[in-house]
Scaffold this motif. Sequence first.
Motif, PDB file in Angstrom:
ATOM      1  N   GLU A  49       0.991  -1.234  -0.204  1.00  0.00           N
ATOM      2  CA  GLU A  49       0.207   0.304  -0.167  1.00  0.00           C
ATOM      3  C   GLU A  49       0.800   1.400  -0.033  1.00  0.00           C
ATOM      4  O   GLU A  49       0.152   2.290  -1.312  1.00  0.00           O
ATOM      5  N   SER A  50       1.835   0.966   0.943  1.00  0.00           N
ATOM      6  CA  SER A  50       2.307   2.526   0.970  1.00  0.00           C
ATOM      7  C   SER A  50       3.341   2.702  -0.532  1.00  0.00           C
ATOM      8  O   SER A  50       4.052   3.862  -0.931  1.00  0.00           O
ATOM      9  N   THR A  52       2.642   1.598  -3.807  1.00  0.00           N
ATOM     10  CA  THR A  52       1.549   2.494  -4.041  1.00  0.00           C
ATOM     11  C   THR A  52       1.665   3.664  -4.228  1.00  0.00           C
ATOM     12  O   THR A  52       1.376   4.551  -5.506  1.00  0.00           O
ATOM     13  N   ARG A  53       1.048   3.934  -3.088  1.00  0.00           N
ATOM     14  CA  ARG A  53       1.010   5.456  -2.752  1.00  0.00           C
ATOM     15  C   ARG A  53       2.340   6.711  -3.024  1.00  0.00           C
ATOM     16  O   ARG A  53       1.742   7.363  -3.623  1.00  0.00           O
ATOM     17  N   ALA A  54       3.523   5.771  -2.980  1.00  0.00           N
ATOM     18  CA  ALA A  54       4.276   6.624  -3.075  1.00  0.00           C
ATOM     19  C   ALA A  54       4.526   6.604  -4.587  1.00  0.00           C
ATOM     20  O   ALA A  54       4.847   7.729  -4.892  1.00  0.00           O
ATOM     21  N   LYS A  56       2.230   7.129  -6.520  1.00  0.00           N
ATOM     22  CA  LYS A  56       1.053   8.246  -6.938  1.00  0.00           C
ATOM     23  C   LYS A  56       1.666   9.563  -6.901  1.00  0.00           C
ATOM     24  O   LYS A  56       1.576  10.312  -7.385  1.00  0.00           O
ATOM     25  N   GLY A  57       2.256   9.529  -6.166  1.00  0.00           N
ATOM     26  CA  GLY A  57       3.104  10.495  -5.611  1.00  0.00           C
ATOM     27  C   GLY A  57       3.523  10.953  -6.424  1.00  0.00           C
ATOM     28  O   GLY A  57       4.434  12.323  -6.740  1.00  0.00           O
TER      29      GLY A  57
END
Length: 143
Positions: A49-50, A52-54, A56-57
Amino acid sequence: MSSTPGVGTGTGSNGHEQPSLGELLGRISEDVSTLMRQEVALAKAELSESATRAGKGAGMLTGAGVAGHMVLVFLSISLWWGLGHLIDLGWSALVVAVIWGAVAAVLALKGRAEITEIKGAPRTMETAKKIPDALQGHEERNR
Protein backbone atom coordinates in the motif's frame (compact mmCIF):
# COMPACT_ATOMS: atom_id res chain seq x y z
CA MET A 1 3.96 -36.24 37.45
CA SER A 2 4.04 -32.57 38.30
CA SER A 3 1.86 -30.97 40.94
CA THR A 4 1.64 -27.74 38.94
CA PRO A 5 -1.65 -27.60 36.99
CA GLY A 6 -1.21 -27.72 33.21
CA VAL A 7 2.34 -29.11 33.32
CA GLY A 8 3.20 -32.74 32.74
CA THR A 9 0.76 -35.44 31.80
CA GLY A 10 -2.11 -36.90 33.64
CA THR A 11 -5.45 -35.76 34.84
CA GLY A 12 -5.86 -32.26 36.22
CA SER A 13 -8.10 -31.20 39.06
CA ASN A 14 -11.02 -30.79 36.67
CA GLY A 15 -10.71 -34.34 35.30
CA HIS A 16 -9.37 -33.41 31.84
CA GLU A 17 -6.18 -34.85 30.38
CA GLN A 18 -3.33 -32.32 30.63
CA PRO A 19 -0.93 -31.92 27.68
CA SER A 20 2.69 -32.89 28.12
CA LEU A 21 5.50 -30.34 28.19
CA GLY A 22 6.50 -31.41 24.67
CA GLU A 23 2.98 -30.86 23.41
CA LEU A 24 2.86 -27.43 25.05
CA LEU A 25 6.20 -26.47 23.49
CA GLY A 26 4.94 -27.73 20.12
CA ARG A 27 1.83 -25.58 20.41
CA ILE A 28 3.87 -22.56 21.43
CA SER A 29 6.19 -23.15 18.46
CA GLU A 30 3.20 -23.39 16.10
CA ASP A 31 1.63 -20.25 17.58
CA VAL A 32 4.87 -18.29 17.25
CA SER A 33 5.26 -19.54 13.67
CA THR A 34 1.69 -18.53 12.85
CA LEU A 35 2.19 -15.14 14.47
CA MET A 36 5.37 -14.55 12.47
CA ARG A 37 3.65 -15.52 9.20
CA GLN A 38 0.79 -13.16 10.00
CA GLU A 39 3.19 -10.33 10.83
CA VAL A 40 5.08 -10.88 7.57
CA ALA A 41 1.79 -10.87 5.64
CA LEU A 42 0.73 -7.66 7.38
CA ALA A 43 4.08 -6.05 6.62
CA LYS A 44 3.81 -7.07 2.95
CA ALA A 45 0.32 -5.59 2.72
CA GLU A 46 1.40 -2.35 4.38
CA LEU A 47 4.49 -2.04 2.21
CA SER A 48 2.48 -2.74 -0.92
CA GLU A 49 0.00 0.00 0.00
CA SER A 50 2.82 2.40 0.85
CA ALA A 51 4.59 1.65 -2.43
CA THR A 52 1.40 2.27 -4.39
CA ARG A 53 0.85 5.60 -2.66
CA ALA A 54 4.50 6.54 -3.13
CA GLY A 55 4.22 5.74 -6.84
CA LYS A 56 1.18 7.95 -7.21
CA GLY A 57 2.90 10.74 -5.30
CA ALA A 58 6.04 10.43 -7.41
CA GLY A 59 3.95 10.61 -10.58
CA MET A 60 2.24 13.76 -9.37
CA LEU A 61 5.57 15.33 -8.40
CA THR A 62 6.92 14.47 -11.85
CA GLY A 63 3.92 16.17 -13.42
CA ALA A 64 4.49 19.21 -11.21
CA GLY A 65 8.15 19.27 -12.28
CA VAL A 66 7.21 19.19 -15.97
CA ALA A 67 4.63 21.94 -15.45
CA GLY A 68 7.19 24.02 -13.53
CA HIS A 69 9.68 23.52 -16.35
CA MET A 70 7.13 24.78 -18.85
CA VAL A 71 6.53 27.86 -16.68
CA LEU A 72 10.26 28.58 -16.69
CA VAL A 73 10.44 28.10 -20.47
CA PHE A 74 7.62 30.54 -21.12
CA LEU A 75 8.91 33.06 -18.58
CA SER A 76 12.31 32.86 -20.27
CA ILE A 77 10.71 33.41 -23.68
CA SER A 78 8.79 36.37 -22.25
CA LEU A 79 11.98 37.84 -20.78
CA TRP A 80 13.80 37.29 -24.06
CA TRP A 81 10.97 38.90 -26.03
CA GLY A 82 10.67 41.81 -23.60
CA LEU A 83 14.40 42.52 -23.64
CA GLY A 84 14.24 42.25 -27.43
CA HIS A 85 12.28 45.52 -27.48
CA LEU A 86 15.10 47.25 -25.59
CA ILE A 87 18.02 45.59 -27.37
CA ASP A 88 18.28 43.31 -30.40
CA LEU A 89 16.57 39.87 -30.09
CA GLY A 90 19.91 38.09 -30.51
CA TRP A 91 21.48 40.00 -27.62
CA SER A 92 18.41 39.52 -25.42
CA ALA A 93 18.58 35.74 -26.04
CA LEU A 94 22.24 35.82 -24.99
CA VAL A 95 21.35 37.71 -21.78
CA VAL A 96 18.67 35.15 -20.88
CA ALA A 97 21.09 32.28 -21.63
CA VAL A 98 23.80 33.85 -19.42
CA ILE A 99 21.27 34.25 -16.56
CA TRP A 100 20.30 30.55 -16.83
CA GLY A 101 23.97 29.59 -17.08
CA ALA A 102 24.69 31.42 -13.81
CA VAL A 103 21.73 29.70 -12.12
CA ALA A 104 22.97 26.30 -13.35
CA ALA A 105 26.53 26.99 -12.13
CA VAL A 106 25.38 28.02 -8.64
CA LEU A 107 23.09 24.99 -8.32
CA ALA A 108 25.84 22.64 -9.56
CA LEU A 109 28.35 23.99 -7.04
CA LYS A 110 25.89 23.76 -4.15
CA GLY A 111 24.80 20.25 -5.19
CA ARG A 112 28.41 19.07 -5.44
CA ALA A 113 29.15 20.47 -1.97
CA GLU A 114 26.14 18.62 -0.54
CA ILE A 115 27.18 15.33 -2.15
CA THR A 116 30.76 15.54 -0.88
CA GLU A 117 29.43 15.91 2.68
CA ILE A 118 27.57 12.58 2.53
CA LYS A 119 29.01 10.18 5.09
CA GLY A 120 26.82 7.17 4.27
CA ALA A 121 25.52 5.27 7.28
CA PRO A 122 28.35 5.44 9.85
CA ARG A 123 26.32 4.20 12.84
CA THR A 124 24.93 1.27 10.86
CA MET A 125 28.43 0.32 9.70
CA GLU A 126 29.69 0.51 13.29
CA THR A 127 26.95 -1.72 14.67
CA ALA A 128 27.16 -4.15 11.73
CA LYS A 129 30.83 -4.74 12.54
CA LYS A 130 29.79 -5.92 16.02
CA ILE A 131 27.46 -8.67 14.79
CA PRO A 132 30.11 -11.40 14.29
CA ASP A 133 31.41 -10.98 17.85
CA ALA A 134 27.88 -11.07 19.25
CA LEU A 135 27.05 -14.25 17.30
CA GLN A 136 30.16 -15.92 18.67
CA GLY A 137 29.24 -14.94 22.24
CA HIS A 138 31.95 -12.29 22.59
CA GLU A 139 29.71 -9.30 23.35
CA GLU A 140 32.35 -7.84 25.67
CA ARG A 141 34.48 -7.03 22.58
CA ASN A 142 31.67 -4.76 21.37
CA ARG A 143 31.79 -2.50 24.39
